[in-house]
Write a protein that holds these residues in place. Structure first.
Motif, PDB file in Angstrom:
ATOM      1  N   ASN A  74      65.393  -9.641  53.641  1.00 32.55           N
ATOM      2  CA  ASN A  74      63.939  -9.197  54.201  1.00 32.55           C
ATOM      3  C   ASN A  74      63.659  -9.382  55.488  1.00 32.55           C
ATOM      4  OD1 ASN A  74      63.764 -11.890  53.808  1.00 32.55           O
ATOM      5  ND2 ASN A  74      61.978 -11.825  52.532  1.00 32.55           N
ATOM      6  N   GLY A  75      64.342  -9.002  56.550  1.00 28.14           N
ATOM      7  CA  GLY A  75      64.195  -9.082  57.909  1.00 28.14           C
ATOM      8  C   GLY A  75      63.179  -8.247  58.325  1.00 28.14           C
ATOM      9  N   PHE A  76      63.074  -8.466  59.501  1.00 27.80           N
ATOM     10  CA  PHE A  76      61.979  -7.775  60.273  1.00 27.80           C
ATOM     11  C   PHE A  76      62.221  -6.253  60.637  1.00 27.80           C
ATOM     12  CE2 PHE A  76      60.871 -12.140  60.585  1.00 27.80           C
ATOM     13  CZ  PHE A  76      59.959 -12.180  60.183  1.00 27.80           C
ATOM     14  N   ASP A  77      61.215  -5.339  60.892  1.00 29.03           N
ATOM     15  CA  ASP A  77      61.766  -3.904  61.186  1.00 29.03           C
ATOM     16  C   ASP A  77      61.678  -4.040  62.814  1.00 29.03           C
ATOM     17  OD1 ASP A  77      61.551  -2.636  58.875  1.00 29.03           O
ATOM     18  OD2 ASP A  77      59.578  -2.557  59.064  1.00 29.03           O
ATOM     19  N   ASN A  91      52.629  -0.702  66.127  1.00 26.63           N
ATOM     20  CA  ASN A  91      53.429  -0.572  65.204  1.00 26.63           C
ATOM     21  C   ASN A  91      52.911  -1.178  63.846  1.00 26.63           C
ATOM     22  OD1 ASN A  91      56.520   0.400  65.805  1.00 26.63           O
ATOM     23  ND2 ASN A  91      55.475  -0.608  67.791  1.00 26.63           N
ATOM     24  N   ILE A  92      51.929  -2.196  63.845  1.00 25.23           N
ATOM     25  CA  ILE A  92      51.428  -2.426  62.543  1.00 25.23           C
ATOM     26  C   ILE A  92      50.835  -1.482  61.877  1.00 25.23           C
ATOM     27  CG2 ILE A  92      49.742  -4.216  61.747  1.00 25.23           C
ATOM     28  CD1 ILE A  92      50.566  -6.321  63.819  1.00 25.23           C
ATOM     29  N   ALA A  93      50.309  -0.691  62.685  1.00 26.35           N
ATOM     30  CA  ALA A  93      49.399   0.303  62.082  1.00 26.35           C
ATOM     31  C   ALA A  93      50.311   1.446  61.549  1.00 26.35           C
ATOM     32  CB  ALA A  93      48.538   0.994  63.117  1.00 26.35           C
ATOM     33  N   SER A  94      51.563   1.366  61.992  1.00 24.16           N
ATOM     34  CA  SER A  94      52.480   2.576  61.755  1.00 24.16           C
ATOM     35  C   SER A  94      53.146   2.029  60.278  1.00 24.16           C
ATOM     36  CB  SER A  94      53.507   2.870  62.551  1.00 24.16           C
ATOM     37  OG  SER A  94      54.393   1.898  62.908  1.00 24.16           O
ATOM     38  N   GLY A  95      52.824   0.914  59.827  1.00 21.97           N
ATOM     39  CA  GLY A  95      53.477   0.304  58.709  1.00 21.97           C
ATOM     40  C   GLY A  95      54.759  -0.471  58.787  1.00 21.97           C
ATOM     41  N   SER A  96      55.367  -0.872  60.047  1.00 22.45           N
ATOM     42  CA  SER A  96      56.599  -1.780  60.404  1.00 22.45           C
ATOM     43  C   SER A  96      56.211  -3.047  60.048  1.00 22.45           C
ATOM     44  CB  SER A  96      56.986  -1.557  61.852  1.00 22.45           C
ATOM     45  OG  SER A  96      57.290  -0.296  62.295  1.00 22.45           O
ATOM     46  N   ARG A  97      57.216  -3.760  59.718  1.00 21.74           N
ATOM     47  CA  ARG A  97      57.145  -5.278  59.328  1.00 21.74           C
ATOM     48  C   ARG A  97      57.346  -5.881  60.464  1.00 21.74           C
ATOM     49  NH1 ARG A  97      60.387  -9.151  56.654  1.00 21.74           N
ATOM     50  NH2 ARG A  97      58.903 -10.899  56.256  1.00 21.74           N
ATOM     51  N   LEU A  98      56.762  -6.745  61.118  1.00 17.49           N
ATOM     52  CA  LEU A  98      56.792  -7.217  62.541  1.00 17.49           C
ATOM     53  C   LEU A  98      56.918  -8.666  62.489  1.00 17.49           C
ATOM     54  CD1 LEU A  98      54.315  -5.398  64.464  1.00 17.49           C
ATOM     55  CD2 LEU A  98      56.419  -4.682  63.941  1.00 17.49           C
ATOM     56  N   LEU A  99      57.802  -9.317  63.650  1.00 15.16           N
ATOM     57  CA  LEU A  99      57.766 -10.658  63.800  1.00 15.16           C
ATOM     58  C   LEU A  99      57.085 -10.628  65.231  1.00 15.16           C
ATOM     59  CD1 LEU A  99      58.348 -13.709  63.797  1.00 15.16           C
ATOM     60  CD2 LEU A  99      60.649 -13.151  64.705  1.00 15.16           C
ATOM     61  N   ILE A 100      56.069 -11.453  65.662  1.00 13.42           N
ATOM     62  CA  ILE A 100      55.433 -11.552  66.838  1.00 13.42           C
ATOM     63  C   ILE A 100      55.603 -12.883  67.579  1.00 13.42           C
ATOM     64  CG2 ILE A 100      53.448 -11.020  68.200  1.00 13.42           C
ATOM     65  CD1 ILE A 100      52.462  -9.019  65.924  1.00 13.42           C
ATOM     66  N   LYS A 101      56.543 -12.982  68.498  1.00 17.94           N
ATOM     67  CA  LYS A 101      56.427 -14.210  69.207  1.00 17.94           C
ATOM     68  C   LYS A 101      55.670 -14.384  70.483  1.00 17.94           C
ATOM     69  CE  LYS A 101      60.833 -15.489  69.116  1.00 17.94           C
ATOM     70  NZ  LYS A 101      62.386 -15.646  68.911  1.00 17.94           N
ATOM     71  N   LEU A 102      54.438 -15.042  70.457  1.00 15.25           N
ATOM     72  CA  LEU A 102      53.519 -14.982  71.408  1.00 15.25           C
ATOM     73  C   LEU A 102      53.908 -15.488  72.737  1.00 15.25           C
ATOM     74  CD1 LEU A 102      50.586 -16.325  69.153  1.00 15.25           C
ATOM     75  CD2 LEU A 102      51.039 -13.824  70.185  1.00 15.25           C
TER      76      LEU A 102
END
Length: 112
Positions: A74-77, A91-102
């Motif tokens: 179940n990796g990230f898009d 991309n969050i708004a478009s429905g993609s599943r994200l990992l955000i590395k600040l």
């Protein structure tokens, strides 16, 4: 260096090490320190079970979270790093599943 760390000036300590080692050696050491191959154990291994469909925001430089979620199918898009936050929001708004590395990624100098 010890004084900087004791005073909580971690960025100053990192800059001192960078200045002493030079860019090339500093970056090589940073990458090798954060990309060590190791078993993933402890509470972090439950993240994919607890948050199988969620976006994840982290300050980690390493790739442990990517490995954890990829190993559980179940990796990230997409993975975004600090300077790319505007693009991440789009991309969050478009429905993609994200990992955000600040703080960026230890492998990508420009985004740290």
């Amino acid at each position: 260096l010890e004084e900087l760390i004791n005073n909580g000036n971690y960025e100053g300590a990192a800059q001192t090490i960078y200045n002493d080692l030079g860019a090339s050696l500093f970056n090589e050491n940073l990458e090798s320190a954060y990309l060590k191959t190791c078993d993933i154990d402890g509470p972090i291994q439950y993240l994919p079970v607890l948050f199988p469909e969620c976006h994840i925001v982290t300050t980690n430089f390493d790739d442990i979270i990517e490995k954890l979620f990829d190993n559980n199918e179940n990796g990230f898009d997409l993975v975004f790093r600090g300077a790319e936050l505007d693009e991440a929001l789009r991309n969050i708004a478009s429905g993609s599943r994200l990992l955000i590395k600040l703080h960026g990624d230890c492998r990508i100098i420009a985004n740290r």
